[in-house]
Design a protein around this motif. Structure first.
Motif, PDB file in Angstrom:
ATOM      1  N   ASP A 303       0.856  -1.194   0.000  1.00 35.40           N
ATOM      2  CA  ASP A 303       0.000   0.000   0.000  1.00 35.40           C
ATOM      3  C   ASP A 303       0.887   1.236   0.000  1.00 35.40           C
ATOM      4  N   LYS A 304       0.278   2.366  -0.288  1.00 34.63           N
ATOM      5  CA  LYS A 304       1.001   3.627  -0.359  1.00 34.63           C
ATOM      6  C   LYS A 304       0.069   4.728   0.101  1.00 34.63           C
ATOM      7  N   ARG A 305       0.603   5.706   0.840  1.00 36.31           N
ATOM      8  CA  ARG A 305      -0.239   6.815   1.277  1.00 36.31           C
ATOM      9  C   ARG A 305       0.551   8.111   1.279  1.00 36.31           C
ATOM     10  N   SER A 306      -0.193   9.198   1.262  1.00 38.48           N
ATOM     11  CA  SER A 306       0.425  10.519   1.208  1.00 38.48           C
ATOM     12  C   SER A 306       0.983  10.904   2.569  1.00 38.48           C
ATOM     13  N   GLY A 307       1.831  11.898   2.555  1.00 35.45           N
ATOM     14  CA  GLY A 307       2.357  12.429   3.805  1.00 35.45           C
ATOM     15  C   GLY A 307       1.291  13.213   4.562  1.00 35.45           C
ATOM     16  N   ALA A 308       1.590  13.519   5.816  1.00 33.89           N
ATOM     17  CA  ALA A 308       0.602  14.172   6.680  1.00 33.89           C
ATOM     18  C   ALA A 308       0.238  15.565   6.210  1.00 33.89           C
ATOM     19  N   GLY A 309       1.086  16.208   5.431  1.00 33.83           N
ATOM     20  CA  GLY A 309       0.796  17.570   4.993  1.00 33.83           C
ATOM     21  C   GLY A 309      -0.135  17.635   3.797  1.00 33.83           C
ATOM     22  N   ALA A 310      -0.478  16.484   3.213  1.00 35.82           N
ATOM     23  CA  ALA A 310      -1.300  16.471   2.013  1.00 35.82           C
ATOM     24  C   ALA A 310      -2.769  16.305   2.361  1.00 35.82           C
ATOM     25  N   SER A 311      -3.638  16.790   1.470  1.00 34.42           N
ATOM     26  CA  SER A 311      -5.075  16.575   1.584  1.00 34.42           C
ATOM     27  C   SER A 311      -5.479  15.546   0.545  1.00 34.42           C
ATOM     28  N   VAL A 312      -6.203  14.538   0.995  1.00 35.88           N
ATOM     29  CA  VAL A 312      -6.598  13.440   0.131  1.00 35.88           C
ATOM     30  C   VAL A 312      -8.110  13.437  -0.006  1.00 35.88           C
ATOM     31  N   VAL A 313      -8.598  13.287  -1.230  1.00 35.34           N
ATOM     32  CA  VAL A 313     -10.028  13.356  -1.482  1.00 35.34           C
ATOM     33  C   VAL A 313     -10.457  12.135  -2.290  1.00 35.34           C
ATOM     34  N   ASN A 314     -11.656  11.636  -2.011  1.00 36.33           N
ATOM     35  CA  ASN A 314     -12.239  10.538  -2.756  1.00 36.33           C
ATOM     36  C   ASN A 314     -13.393  11.084  -3.584  1.00 36.33           C
ATOM     37  N   LEU A 315     -13.365  10.859  -4.892  1.00 40.04           N
ATOM     38  CA  LEU A 315     -14.316  11.505  -5.797  1.00 40.04           C
ATOM     39  C   LEU A 315     -15.077  10.503  -6.652  1.00 40.04           C
ATOM     40  N   LYS A 316     -16.295  10.900  -7.019  1.00 40.69           N
ATOM     41  CA  LYS A 316     -17.035  10.258  -8.093  1.00 40.69           C
ATOM     42  C   LYS A 316     -17.414  11.342  -9.090  1.00 40.69           C
ATOM     43  N   GLU A 370      -4.477  12.694  -3.974  1.00 36.49           N
ATOM     44  CA  GLU A 370      -4.122  13.960  -3.351  1.00 36.49           C
ATOM     45  C   GLU A 370      -4.696  15.093  -4.189  1.00 36.49           C
ATOM     46  N   ILE A 371      -5.228  16.096  -3.509  1.00 38.56           N
ATOM     47  CA  ILE A 371      -5.838  17.212  -4.225  1.00 38.56           C
ATOM     48  C   ILE A 371      -4.820  17.884  -5.144  1.00 38.56           C
ATOM     49  N   LYS A 372      -3.588  17.991  -4.693  1.00 37.66           N
ATOM     50  CA  LYS A 372      -2.569  18.668  -5.505  1.00 37.66           C
ATOM     51  C   LYS A 372      -2.269  17.930  -6.800  1.00 37.66           C
ATOM     52  N   ASP A 373      -2.618  16.642  -6.875  1.00 39.67           N
ATOM     53  CA  ASP A 373      -2.340  15.863  -8.075  1.00 39.67           C
ATOM     54  C   ASP A 373      -3.493  15.866  -9.073  1.00 39.67           C
ATOM     55  N   LEU A 374      -4.621  16.470  -8.705  1.00 44.06           N
ATOM     56  CA  LEU A 374      -5.774  16.492  -9.599  1.00 44.06           C
ATOM     57  C   LEU A 374      -5.552  17.459 -10.758  1.00 44.06           C
ATOM     58  N   ALA A 375      -6.268  17.225 -11.840  1.00 44.30           N
ATOM     59  CA  ALA A 375      -6.246  18.166 -12.961  1.00 44.30           C
ATOM     60  C   ALA A 375      -6.731  19.528 -12.476  1.00 44.30           C
ATOM     61  N   ALA A 382     -12.456  20.306  -5.693  1.00 45.37           N
ATOM     62  CA  ALA A 382     -12.109  19.394  -4.605  1.00 45.37           C
ATOM     63  C   ALA A 382     -11.665  20.147  -3.360  1.00 45.37           C
ATOM     64  N   GLU A 383     -11.026  21.281  -3.539  1.00 44.79           N
ATOM     65  CA  GLU A 383     -10.567  22.074  -2.392  1.00 44.79           C
ATOM     66  C   GLU A 383     -11.725  22.736  -1.655  1.00 44.79           C
ATOM     67  N   THR A 384     -12.730  23.171  -2.389  1.00 45.93           N
ATOM     68  CA  THR A 384     -13.807  23.969  -1.774  1.00 45.93           C
ATOM     69  C   THR A 384     -15.005  23.139  -1.323  1.00 45.93           C
ATOM     70  N   LYS A 408     -12.909  13.317   2.503  1.00 47.46           N
ATOM     71  CA  LYS A 408     -11.735  14.177   2.463  1.00 47.46           C
ATOM     72  C   LYS A 408     -10.999  13.997   3.786  1.00 47.46           C
ATOM     73  N   ARG A 409      -9.694  13.885   3.702  1.00 49.50           N
ATOM     74  CA  ARG A 409      -8.917  13.665   4.931  1.00 49.50           C
ATOM     75  C   ARG A 409      -7.506  14.180   4.740  1.00 49.50           C
ATOM     76  N   ALA A 410      -6.814  14.324   5.875  1.00 53.59           N
ATOM     77  CA  ALA A 410      -5.388  14.641   5.831  1.00 53.59           C
ATOM     78  C   ALA A 410      -4.623  13.375   5.513  1.00 53.59           C
ATOM     79  N   GLY A 411      -3.540  13.486   4.736  1.00 54.86           N
ATOM     80  CA  GLY A 411      -2.738  12.327   4.400  1.00 54.86           C
ATOM     81  C   GLY A 411      -1.926  11.854   5.583  1.00 54.86           C
ATOM     82  N   GLY A 412      -1.260  10.694   5.416  1.00 55.19           N
ATOM     83  CA  GLY A 412      -0.398  10.169   6.466  1.00 55.19           C
ATOM     84  C   GLY A 412      -1.156   9.379   7.501  1.00 55.19           C
ATOM     85  N   ALA A 413      -0.515   9.128   8.602  1.00 57.64           N
ATOM     86  CA  ALA A 413      -1.103   8.294   9.645  1.00 57.64           C
ATOM     87  C   ALA A 413      -0.843   8.907  11.005  1.00 57.64           C
ATOM     88  N   ASP A 414      -1.522   8.344  12.018  1.00 54.85           N
ATOM     89  CA  ASP A 414      -1.305   8.807  13.385  1.00 54.85           C
ATOM     90  C   ASP A 414       0.141   8.538  13.817  1.00 54.85           C
TER      91      ASP A 414
END
Length: 450
Positions: A303-316, A370-375, A382-384, A408-414
């Motif tokens: 598995d792979k996940r973003s760092g804690a500073g990233a915002s991750v979004v799930n979209l349809k 990650e939101i920053k990776d979206l078109a 996704a940000e708003t 929508k969540r912050a990347g990374g883990a506890d």
């Protein structure tokens, strides 16, 4: 003492190798395992080595303790059964080399343990009751009765005594190392805090959940041998051999006992060569052979996940195809269609069902990113938007879209607790002590291969 000789160059000596392969037609026993990586388009599998008769002689002598060719053949059969790898002309040398190295190490361990028992008048070596309990646990993990487990080994030409001696050496050695050094190890608060600071500094970097196999070049007879062995193991895993079982039998890493499970690691914690390979991989992929300074890694990215500073979004999304040169009237009509659909949809739960009723509209799950990776056209929405909300129609080169934000969540883990960090540091230091202990035993031993 005569300096120890490296255990190499054995394939050319015969040593009744084919006898170890006589029972490969029986189904292999596999310990509890992680899913094997998907196989690539099938190439014709190498043909198994033919079985021949057994001629027993001396394979090696470890401080006057003999390892016979029968011992070697039995250990090779055990490796084959528990790794899930089919023996072929291409990999037989690797089975032989690994079997002999393991037997030599176990002889050295048992000699040292017997010496310590005599000098200190204590019991260290595991007794038969402990070995039987371990075998019962193995059978339980394979969801079979103990008698069936033993019968399955015997059907492959493996005496139960071979498995017991392997377990006896491993269990007793681990007990001795932990008993002798575990009580002396002290993980200071400053060490824990320093590790917490390192983890915090890497929290914003991508993180990877990996399993690993590490072939120590010094242990197997050189870098070229390690690379060849790793390539052969990768080919076998691509054909279905379970990663976890292969790691247990072939890996020189401390994670071997856990089937190669290294958990979550952050960018910057690994060798640069391994990190470069991981950055190009997707979850579920098996790496190529990765050469590092002292050996070769095989990595399975779970598995792979973003760092804690990233915002991750799930979209349809729901979309209507429109060419870039669509007329204003076509764009207006498509906008009206999607706006009407948007008014009927309550969120991610019913987007696809409602869209399926509208001619020309295609809906689907875009997954997590990650939101920053979206078109750019999707990033602003996704940000708003908040989870459950839908965007206004968005024009792209491919058509017209409405997005639904599912989560929508912050990347990374506890962050790891102090107790978890202390336990990890303790395990790392104990493993390092055990490796040094074995290195010293090999250096002072007389090891002859025949």
């Amino acid at each position: 003492m005569i300096p120890a000789r490296k255990v190499t160059g054995l394939a050319a000596r015969g040593v009744a190798l084919a006898a170890a392969l006589a029972a490969v037609g029986a189904p292999p026993i596999v310990w509890a395992q992680t899913p094997a990586p998907a196989a690539p388009p099938a190439a014709e599998a190498p043909r198994p080595v033919a079985a021949q008769g057994l001629s027993e002689s001396v394979a090696a002598v470890v401080n006057d303790d003999i390892i016979s060719t029968y011992d070697l053949a039995q250990r090779m059969r055990l490796l084959i059964a528990t790794s899930g790898i089919q023996p072929t002309e291409q990999n037989i040398q690797q089975f032989q080399r690994e079997a002999l190295i393991s037997l030599v190490d176990e002889r050295l361990q048992m000699q040292e343990l017997r010496r310590q028992e005599k000098d200190q008048k204590i019991e260290i070596v595991a007794d038969d009751a402990e070995l039987n309990a371990e075998i019962a646990d193995m059978a339980k993990n394979n969801n079979v009765p103990t008698e069936q487990f033993i019968a399955s080994l015997e059907a492959q030409g493996i005496g139960i005594g071979t498995l017991k001696e392997q377990i006896r050496a491993q269990t007793s050695w681990q007990r001795w190392i932990r008993g002798r050094y575990g009580s002396r190890l002290r993980i200071g608060e400053d060490q824990v805090k320093a590790q917490q600071q390192r983890l915090a500094a890497s929290a914003s970097k991508p993180q990877f959940q990996i399993s690993e196999v590490f072939l120590d070049a010094n242990r197997v007879g050189g870098m070229e041998t390690a690379m060849t062995g790793a390539t052969q193991l990768i080919a076998q895993m691509q054909q279905g051999a379970p990663f976890q079982a292969v790691a247990r039998q072939f890996s020189a890493s401390a994670t071997a006992a856990a089937g190669g499970d290294a958990g979550w690691v952050a960018a910057g914690e690994m060798a640069p060569e391994v990190e470069a390979a991981l950055e190009q991989m997707r979850p579920g992929q098996l790496s190529r052979a990765i050469q590092v300074r002292d050996g070769v890694y095989i990595i399975y990215l779970r598995d792979k996940r973003s760092g804690a500073g990233a915002s991750v979004v799930n979209l349809k999304q729901a979309a209507l195809a429109l060419p870039q040169d669509a007329t204003a009237a076509q764009v207006s009509a498509a906008t009206a269609t999607l706006t009407a659909l948007r008014g009927q949809v309550t969120g991610c739960g019913d987007l696809e069902a409602k869209a399926a009723k509208v001619s020309g509209v295609v809906a689907g799950d875009l997954g997590e990113a990650e939101i920053k990776d979206l078109a750019p056209a999707f990033r602003s929405a996704a940000e708003t938007l908040q989870p459950g909300q839908l965007s206004e129609p968005i024009r792209t080169a491919a058509g017209l879209h409405i997005l639904a934000v599912c989560s929508k969540r912050a990347g990374g883990a506890d962050a790891a607790t102090s107790e978890q960090i202390e336990s990890r540091l303790f395990g790392q230091q104990l493993s390092m002590i055990a490796r040094r202990y074995m290195r010293d035993l090999r250096t002072s031993a007389t090891i002859e291969t025949r």
